[in-house]
Design a protein around this motif. Structure first.
Motif, short mmCIF file in Angstrom:
data_model
loop_
_atom_site.label_atom_id
_atom_site.label_comp_id
_atom_site.label_asym_id
_atom_site.label_seq_id
_atom_site.Cartn_x
_atom_site.Cartn_y
_atom_site.Cartn_z
N VAL A 6 0.84 -1.19 0.00
CA VAL A 6 0.00 0.00 0.00
C VAL A 6 0.88 1.25 0.00
CG1 VAL A 6 -1.77 1.29 1.25
CG2 VAL A 6 -1.81 -1.21 1.25
N PRO A 7 0.60 2.22 -0.88
CA PRO A 7 1.39 3.46 -0.89
C PRO A 7 1.46 4.11 0.48
CG PRO A 7 -0.04 3.38 -2.81
CD PRO A 7 -0.43 2.22 -1.94
N GLY A 8 2.66 4.53 0.87
CA GLY A 8 2.85 5.18 2.16
C GLY A 8 3.15 4.22 3.29
N SER A 9 3.16 2.90 2.99
CA SER A 9 3.38 1.92 4.06
C SER A 9 4.80 2.00 4.62
CB SER A 9 3.10 0.50 3.55
OG SER A 9 3.97 0.16 2.47
N TYR A 10 5.76 2.37 3.78
CA TYR A 10 7.14 2.47 4.26
C TYR A 10 7.25 3.53 5.35
CZ TYR A 10 12.18 3.28 4.33
OH TYR A 10 13.49 3.43 4.73
N ALA A 11 6.68 4.70 5.10
CA ALA A 11 6.73 5.76 6.10
C ALA A 11 6.01 5.35 7.37
CB ALA A 11 6.11 7.04 5.53
N ARG A 12 4.87 4.71 7.23
CA ARG A 12 4.09 4.31 8.40
C ARG A 12 4.75 3.19 9.19
NH1 ARG A 12 -0.10 5.08 4.63
NH2 ARG A 12 -0.19 2.84 4.18
N SER A 13 5.62 2.41 8.55
CA SER A 13 6.26 1.30 9.24
C SER A 13 7.44 1.75 10.09
CB SER A 13 6.75 0.26 8.22
OG SER A 13 7.82 0.77 7.43
N ASN A 14 7.82 3.02 9.98
CA ASN A 14 8.93 3.56 10.76
C ASN A 14 8.43 4.52 11.82
OD1 ASN A 14 11.68 2.72 9.45
ND2 ASN A 14 10.33 3.16 7.72
N PRO A 15 9.15 4.62 12.94
CA PRO A 15 8.72 5.53 14.02
C PRO A 15 8.58 6.96 13.49
CG PRO A 15 10.46 4.09 14.80
CD PRO A 15 10.37 3.87 13.32
N ARG A 16 7.50 7.62 13.88
CA ARG A 16 7.27 9.00 13.45
C ARG A 16 8.28 9.94 14.11
NH1 ARG A 16 2.57 10.52 11.06
NH2 ARG A 16 2.62 12.56 12.09
N ILE A 17 8.68 10.92 13.36
CA ILE A 17 9.51 11.99 13.90
C ILE A 17 8.79 13.29 13.58
CG2 ILE A 17 11.73 13.20 13.83
CD1 ILE A 17 13.01 10.58 12.90
N GLU A 18 8.34 13.96 14.59
CA GLU A 18 7.66 15.24 14.40
C GLU A 18 8.68 16.36 14.51
OE1 GLU A 18 4.72 15.49 13.44
OE2 GLU A 18 3.83 13.53 13.91
N PRO A 19 8.71 17.30 13.55
CA PRO A 19 9.66 18.40 13.63
C PRO A 19 9.66 19.16 14.96
CG PRO A 19 8.71 18.32 11.45
CD PRO A 19 7.96 17.31 12.29
N PRO A 20 8.50 19.47 15.54
CA PRO A 20 8.55 20.15 16.84
C PRO A 20 9.26 19.28 17.88
CG PRO A 20 6.36 20.33 15.88
CD PRO A 20 7.10 19.35 15.04
N GLY A 21 10.33 19.81 18.42
CA GLY A 21 11.09 19.10 19.43
C GLY A 21 12.18 18.19 18.89
N ALA A 22 12.22 17.99 17.58
CA ALA A 22 13.25 17.13 16.99
C ALA A 22 14.62 17.81 17.06
CB ALA A 22 12.91 16.80 15.55
N VAL A 23 15.68 17.01 17.14
CA VAL A 23 17.05 17.52 17.10
C VAL A 23 17.58 17.28 15.69
CG1 VAL A 23 19.37 17.37 18.05
CG2 VAL A 23 17.37 17.00 19.54
N VAL A 24 17.90 18.37 15.00
CA VAL A 24 18.26 18.31 13.59
C VAL A 24 19.67 18.85 13.39
CG1 VAL A 24 17.64 19.04 11.25
CG2 VAL A 24 15.84 18.70 12.98
N VAL A 25 20.49 18.12 12.66
CA VAL A 25 21.84 18.55 12.30
C VAL A 25 21.85 18.88 10.81
CG1 VAL A 25 24.22 17.79 11.94
CG2 VAL A 25 23.06 17.31 14.11
#
Length: 319
Positions: free
Chosen positions: A6-25
């Motif tokens: 199903v389209p989008g299943s790859y993204a859904r199978s991985n833990p979500r990362i929400e930009p708010p509060g994320a640590v980005v390099v």
């Protein structure tokens, strides 16, 4: 198993990362595309770390972006990476997203390109990206989540005159991104490649952008990077139609027709830079190339910068 189709299943199978509060390099974040990526993540309420060899400019950039910090980083140096990552982990505890943005783009006749210039291209565009993935993967795998975005280029698929070594580096960056994505599938860590066309940045001074590749702004590239946190897409071109368009043309258009189309589109812009418009900028950056060739690596993470070697070959980044 069928649910994986199903389209989008790859993204859904991985833990979500929400930009708010994320640590980005963001590497090479002092100027241009990198600075815009840092700004957009910060606007999304992420904690952003800018890594750049030009520490003063990086600090100035971080100073005008809420939620941004900076530290010196030479992407060509594994020790510099370890020190940078340790600093981020000590202060923030984790790294959620790495954007390997640092890069240089030499253009000019292949036989006039010095070994020092070729070394710089490969050290920054290929080894720098591999160093970055190697530096953050252990902590991401330990957390069971993470996202890596490698800024490749449409030059990683579309060869152009005057870009032999650059094309080689970006084909490598694109291939490494896809291979790492497969290798770490199922670990919670995802890898995406961004393939911009010609980008309007300071480094493009003296270059006639466009022709074979459409032109875009740094904001367009940054938006595509941020979007991958949600989509986890394997590859994204900027503009979005370029990648599928080129893939179809490469598959079905005969080389004889392609040669005529390339000539009409003016695919040789990389061989026709206006050196006068770039003289002051090139003179400033030439020192960094010289230091890098001497082993000092101070030119390793020049982003949206230019380099001139002894043969007069100029470097301009248009992604």
């Amino acid at each position: 198993m069928l649910s994986e189709l199903v389209p989008g299943s790859y993204a859904r199978s991985n833990p979500r990362i929400e930009p708010p509060g994320a640590v980005v390099v963001v590497t090479g974040g002092a100027r241009g595309i990198g600075a815009e990526i840092a700004r957009q993540f910060a606007e999304a309420e992420a904690t952003v770390w800018i890594g750049d060899v030009d520490a003063d400019v990086a600090a100035d950039t971080a100073g005008v972006i809420d939620g941004a910090r900076s530290a010196v980083l030479d992407v060509t140096d594994a020790v510099s990476w370890r020190e940078f990552v340790s600093k981020v982990l000590d202060e923030c505890g984790r790294i959620d997203i790495l954007v390997n943005n640092a890069g240089v783009m030499p253009v000019g006749a292949f036989l006039e390109e010095s070994e020092a210039t070729a070394d710089l291209i490969l050290d920054v565009n290929v080894r720098g990206m591999l160093n970055g993935m190697r530096a953050v993967l252990p902590s991401m795998l330990g957390e069971g989540r993470g996202h890596i975005v490698n800024i490749a280029s449409m030059a990683g698929m579309l060869p152009l005159p005057g870009m032999v070594s650059y094309n080689a580096s970006k084909f490598a960056a694109y291939g490494a991104s896809l291979a790492a994505r497969r290798e770490y599938d199922g670990t919670g860590v995802t890898v995406s490649a961004i393939l911009p066309a010609a980008v309007r940045t300071e480094l493009a001074s003296g270059a006639d952008l466009g022709g074979v590749l459409p032109t875009v702004d740094p904001q367009d590239v940054a938006r595509a990077v941020v979007r991958t946190v949600r989509t986890r897409a394997a590859r994204t071109s900027v503009p979005g139609w370029v990648l599928p368009g080129w893939s179809i043309a490469d598959l079905f258009v005969p080389e004889s027709v392609e040669r005529v189309a390339r000539t009409l589109a003016g695919h040789g812009q990389a061989l026709a830079l206006d050196a006068a418009e770039r003289s002051a900028y090139l003179a400033r950056i030439a020192r960094q190339a010289s230091d890098h060739a001497a082993g000092g690596h101070s030119g390793g993470t020049v982003v949206d910068g230019a380099v001139v070697d002894s043969a007069g070959t100029s470097e301009v980044r248009a992604r």
